[in-house]
Design a protein around this motif. Sequence first.
Motif, PDB file in Angstrom:
ATOM      1  N   VAL A 120       0.876  -1.183   0.000  1.00  0.00           N
ATOM      2  CA  VAL A 120       0.000   0.000   0.000  1.00  0.00           C
ATOM      3  C   VAL A 120       0.909   1.228   0.000  1.00  0.00           C
ATOM      4  O   VAL A 120       1.673   1.432   0.942  1.00  0.00           O
ATOM      5  CB  VAL A 120      -0.919   0.018   1.238  1.00  0.00           C
ATOM      6  N   PRO A 170      -3.951   9.391  -1.303  1.00  0.00           N
ATOM      7  CA  PRO A 170      -4.933   8.613  -2.080  1.00  0.00           C
ATOM      8  C   PRO A 170      -5.907   7.919  -1.129  1.00  0.00           C
ATOM      9  O   PRO A 170      -5.483   7.188  -0.232  1.00  0.00           O
ATOM     10  CB  PRO A 170      -4.067   7.616  -2.850  1.00  0.00           C
ATOM     11  N   ALA A 171      -7.208   8.192  -1.327  1.00  0.00           N
ATOM     12  CA  ALA A 171      -8.233   7.765  -0.357  1.00  0.00           C
ATOM     13  C   ALA A 171      -8.224   6.251  -0.144  1.00  0.00           C
ATOM     14  O   ALA A 171      -8.287   5.757   0.985  1.00  0.00           O
ATOM     15  CB  ALA A 171      -9.599   8.238  -0.837  1.00  0.00           C
ATOM     16  N   GLU A 172      -8.076   5.500  -1.255  1.00  0.00           N
ATOM     17  CA  GLU A 172      -8.145   4.033  -1.127  1.00  0.00           C
ATOM     18  C   GLU A 172      -6.953   3.504  -0.308  1.00  0.00           C
ATOM     19  O   GLU A 172      -7.104   2.668   0.579  1.00  0.00           O
ATOM     20  CB  GLU A 172      -8.150   3.394  -2.520  1.00  0.00           C
ATOM     21  N   ALA A 173      -5.769   4.067  -0.591  1.00  0.00           N
ATOM     22  CA  ALA A 173      -4.563   3.611   0.136  1.00  0.00           C
ATOM     23  C   ALA A 173      -4.696   3.941   1.618  1.00  0.00           C
ATOM     24  O   ALA A 173      -4.358   3.134   2.496  1.00  0.00           O
ATOM     25  CB  ALA A 173      -3.323   4.280  -0.460  1.00  0.00           C
ATOM     26  N   GLN A 175      -7.483   4.305   3.359  1.00  0.00           N
ATOM     27  CA  GLN A 175      -8.511   3.429   3.943  1.00  0.00           C
ATOM     28  C   GLN A 175      -7.929   2.027   4.197  1.00  0.00           C
ATOM     29  O   GLN A 175      -8.086   1.454   5.275  1.00  0.00           O
ATOM     30  CB  GLN A 175      -9.728   3.348   3.006  1.00  0.00           C
ATOM     31  N   GLU A 176      -7.189   1.528   3.207  1.00  0.00           N
ATOM     32  CA  GLU A 176      -6.587   0.195   3.356  1.00  0.00           C
ATOM     33  C   GLU A 176      -5.622   0.164   4.530  1.00  0.00           C
ATOM     34  O   GLU A 176      -5.569  -0.792   5.304  1.00  0.00           O
ATOM     35  CB  GLU A 176      -5.800  -0.158   2.071  1.00  0.00           C
ATOM     36  N   SER A 177      -4.849   1.242   4.702  1.00  0.00           N
ATOM     37  CA  SER A 177      -3.834   1.237   5.770  1.00  0.00           C
ATOM     38  C   SER A 177      -4.489   1.358   7.143  1.00  0.00           C
ATOM     39  O   SER A 177      -4.041   0.729   8.113  1.00  0.00           O
ATOM     40  CB  SER A 177      -2.806   2.344   5.553  1.00  0.00           C
ATOM     41  N   GLN A 179      -7.473   0.212   7.862  1.00  0.00           N
ATOM     42  CA  GLN A 179      -8.061  -1.116   8.071  1.00  0.00           C
ATOM     43  C   GLN A 179      -6.975  -2.109   8.526  1.00  0.00           C
ATOM     44  O   GLN A 179      -7.143  -2.869   9.485  1.00  0.00           O
ATOM     45  CB  GLN A 179      -8.714  -1.596   6.759  1.00  0.00           C
TER      46      GLN A 179
END
Length: 252
Positions: A120, A170-173, A175-177, A179
């Motif tokens: 990520v 980056p929003a997705e990165a 969110q993944e981190s 989580q």
Amino acid sequence: MPAVEQFPIEIIAHLKSCRSVTVLTGAGISAESGVPTFREAQSGLWARFDPMQLATPQAFHKDPQLVWDWYTWRRELISASKPNPGHLALVLLEAYFQEFNLVTQNVDGMHQLAGSKQVVELHGNIFRTRCSRIGCTTTEQTLPSASLPLCPECGSYMRPDVVWFGESLPAEALQESIQAASSCDVFISVGTSSLIEPAASLPFIALQARANVLEINPQVTPLTQEAHFSMRGKAGEVLPALAAALMRGEGK
Ligand code: OAD
């Protein structure tokens, strides 16, 4: 190589018995590859520039060629480096644990080059470029050109696909981190000064989720006091020792 005994035996035992590990890396893990850390003095031509002044949308707007040249210099520096034993140890750990998440603040692509499969990238990747207007990206197979490229779609300047100061991640990165930090059994912070948000909050999210938090850094950081265990050491020495301790003897 530090003696494996430096890892408290209970940490090795806990790691062997846990299901999910999240690792956050910073510039320090690439230091032994010869890539200067972010706050280390810049060398040569760029010594007189402050990275905090160049890595900004304002600097790019004011002098896009200067900022592009600085990134070209950094890309060439990184391309002359290779992953070190710390990067390689994380590839072993990725295969060892049932669930393993690697979150990096680095933009040098060294983890992927070492063989880490799932990375990520919180702050982007210096070898990717994107249009400064419409955001379409290109992943360079070779070094991006030295001259400032224009977007093939709209003709605007292309820029490095990295997060600049004052920009959101980056929003997705992100969110993944978050989580990965809130759902792991053990969180390991490696080679980061733990100063820059939101990455610096990830180990504290893990602490709140009752994970064990470990730190690997030659220096003390704001995380050191809060971590369950903080190892003063270099990533390129400590991580291989940790991987060896886990692989030694019977399985998990
Ligand atoms: P820093 O340069 O702030 O910190 C590097 C850390 O690595 C320091 O704490 C060093 O003590 C440690 N270190 C040095 N050599 C090491 C080694 N061999 N093994 C382990 N640790 C070592 O870099 P970061 O913490 O990564 O953001 O900086 C975080 C962010 O701040 C960067 O991603 C960048 C910057 O603003 C953006 O570009 C958006």
